[in-house]
Design an enzyme around this catalytic site. Structure first.
Site, PDB file in Angstrom:
ATOM      1  N   PRO A  33       0.911  -1.220  -0.135  1.00  0.00           N
ATOM      2  CA  PRO A  33      -0.089  -0.121  -0.196  1.00  0.00           C
ATOM      3  C   PRO A  33       0.951   1.227  -0.166  1.00  0.00           C
ATOM      4  CG  PRO A  33       0.108  -1.034   2.136  1.00  0.00           C
ATOM      5  CD  PRO A  33       0.830  -2.006   1.307  1.00  0.00           C
ATOM      6  N   LYS A  34       0.405   2.367  -0.600  1.00  0.00           N
ATOM      7  CA  LYS A  34       0.888   3.726  -0.995  1.00  0.00           C
ATOM      8  C   LYS A  34       0.250   4.653   0.148  1.00  0.00           C
ATOM      9  CE  LYS A  34       2.881   7.205  -3.597  1.00  0.00           C
ATOM     10  NZ  LYS A  34       2.307   8.179  -2.849  1.00  0.00           N
ATOM     11  N   PHE A  35       0.891   4.766   1.181  1.00  0.00           N
ATOM     12  CA  PHE A  35       0.479   5.643   2.465  1.00  0.00           C
ATOM     13  C   PHE A  35       0.437   7.157   1.995  1.00  0.00           C
ATOM     14  CE2 PHE A  35       0.901   1.852   4.683  1.00  0.00           C
ATOM     15  CZ  PHE A  35       0.155   1.902   5.820  1.00  0.00           C
TER      16      PHE A  35
END
Length: 313
Positions: A33-35
């Site tokens: 996931p790309k925060f």
């Protein structure tokens, strides 16, 4: 070997429009996931922690909570790549991170930062950048195995179907995760190279705020442009932005004195007295919607020179 030089250029990601297949990158793909946070690296040397931004700036003083925890929890001789995040109102809030860097120092007890680690570049003074990602990941988990908040290791999966499910759930819940980053398990760490892939939830891109409509401290919409060799090409005006976005933009733009270009006023479709040119320094992320350009978020971590044709977080 001494600790690698502070100010290292990080490895980057290039955007893609569909979820890569499992065999698309060397050694197979791993999906993370790309925060919605601020890219940073932690350096531990001599019992002291320093934090650099992805541009190589020293931002240590803005994160005393991370520094204090790192100097207790992390071993000497490590360099960790990751994302600084702050949990806001039911979502990760990038602006809360940015305010630490640009605003006055203040207590952070109600909005503590966390560090989401996704790569280990040095351990026990050994440079790991030439090791495959799979090996670096195993060592990262060993370094952080017993550590709780504010440190966490980014989740990852090699199962494309599970990654696709993540996309659905993260988008539905709107918790401040922008999409996925995809990496090759056999890939080495290449500073400054776009060897990773990035898939956003929305088809969005970056532009520069050239003017605002309404009160500059809380503008109703934005006039956007993209850099060229001779200035900026105007590309459009956003639809009305939310109250929170008005506040975020208002804190980061500065009105430019002098008359406003008639082309800007015409594009804004507003009375000339209501249109204010601003210094073209603030980058924003926008997406095309049926009603026009929609402001996704501000990107004060990017500079105008990073807008034309390039994309990263």
């Amino acid at each position: 070997m001494s600790l690698m030089e502070f100010g290292l250029v990080p490895m980057l990601a290039r955007p893609v429009t569909s979820l890569p297949l499992e065999a698309d990158l060397p050694g197979g793909c791993v999906y993370e996931p790309k925060f919605d946070g601020y890219r940073a690296m932690l350096y531990m040397e001599g019992g002291r922690c320093r934090i650099q931004s992805r541009h190589g700036h020293d931002i240590t003083s803005a994160f005393p909570d991370i520094v204090a925890a790192a100097e207790i929890e992390l071993p000497d001789g490590v360099v960790v790549d990751g994302e600084l995040v702050v949990w806001g109102e039911n979502a990760y809030d990038f602006i809360q991170v940015q305010r630490r860097i640009t605003g006055p120092q203040r207590p952070f007890g109600l909005s503590p930062a966390s560090f989401v680690a996704f790569d280990l570049l040095m351990w026990d003074d050994d440079d790991l950048r030439g090791e495959p990602l799979s090996a670096r990941r195993r060592m990262l988990e060993m370094v952080l195995v017993d550590h709780l908040m504010p440190f966490q290791v980014v989740p990852q999966t090699t199962d494309r179907a599970e990654a696709a499910d993540w996309m659905v759930e993260y988008r539905r819940n709107d918790i401040g995760i922008e999409g996925l980053v995809v990496k090759g398990l056999d890939s080495v760490y290449m500073p400054g190279r776009r060897g990773w892939l990035k898939l956003r939830f929305d088809d969005s891109w970056e532009a520069v705020v050239c003017a605002v409509v309404g009160d500059p401290t809380a503008p109703g919409c934005l006039v956007l442009g993209v850099p060229t060799a001779h200035g900026f090409d105007l590309i459009g005006t956003t639809s009305p932005i939310s109250v929170k976005q008005q506040r975020d933009v208002g804190e980061l733009v500065t009105v430019r004195p002098g008359p406003v270009d008639p082309a800007v006023v015409a594009l804004a479709t507003a009375d000339a007295t209501d249109v204010h040119a601003v210094h073209p320094t603030l980058v924003v992320e926008v997406a095309s919607q049926p009603g026009g350009l929609q402001l996704v978020r501000v990107r004060p971590d990017l500079g105008p020179d990073e807008v034309a044709g390039s994309d990263e977080s």
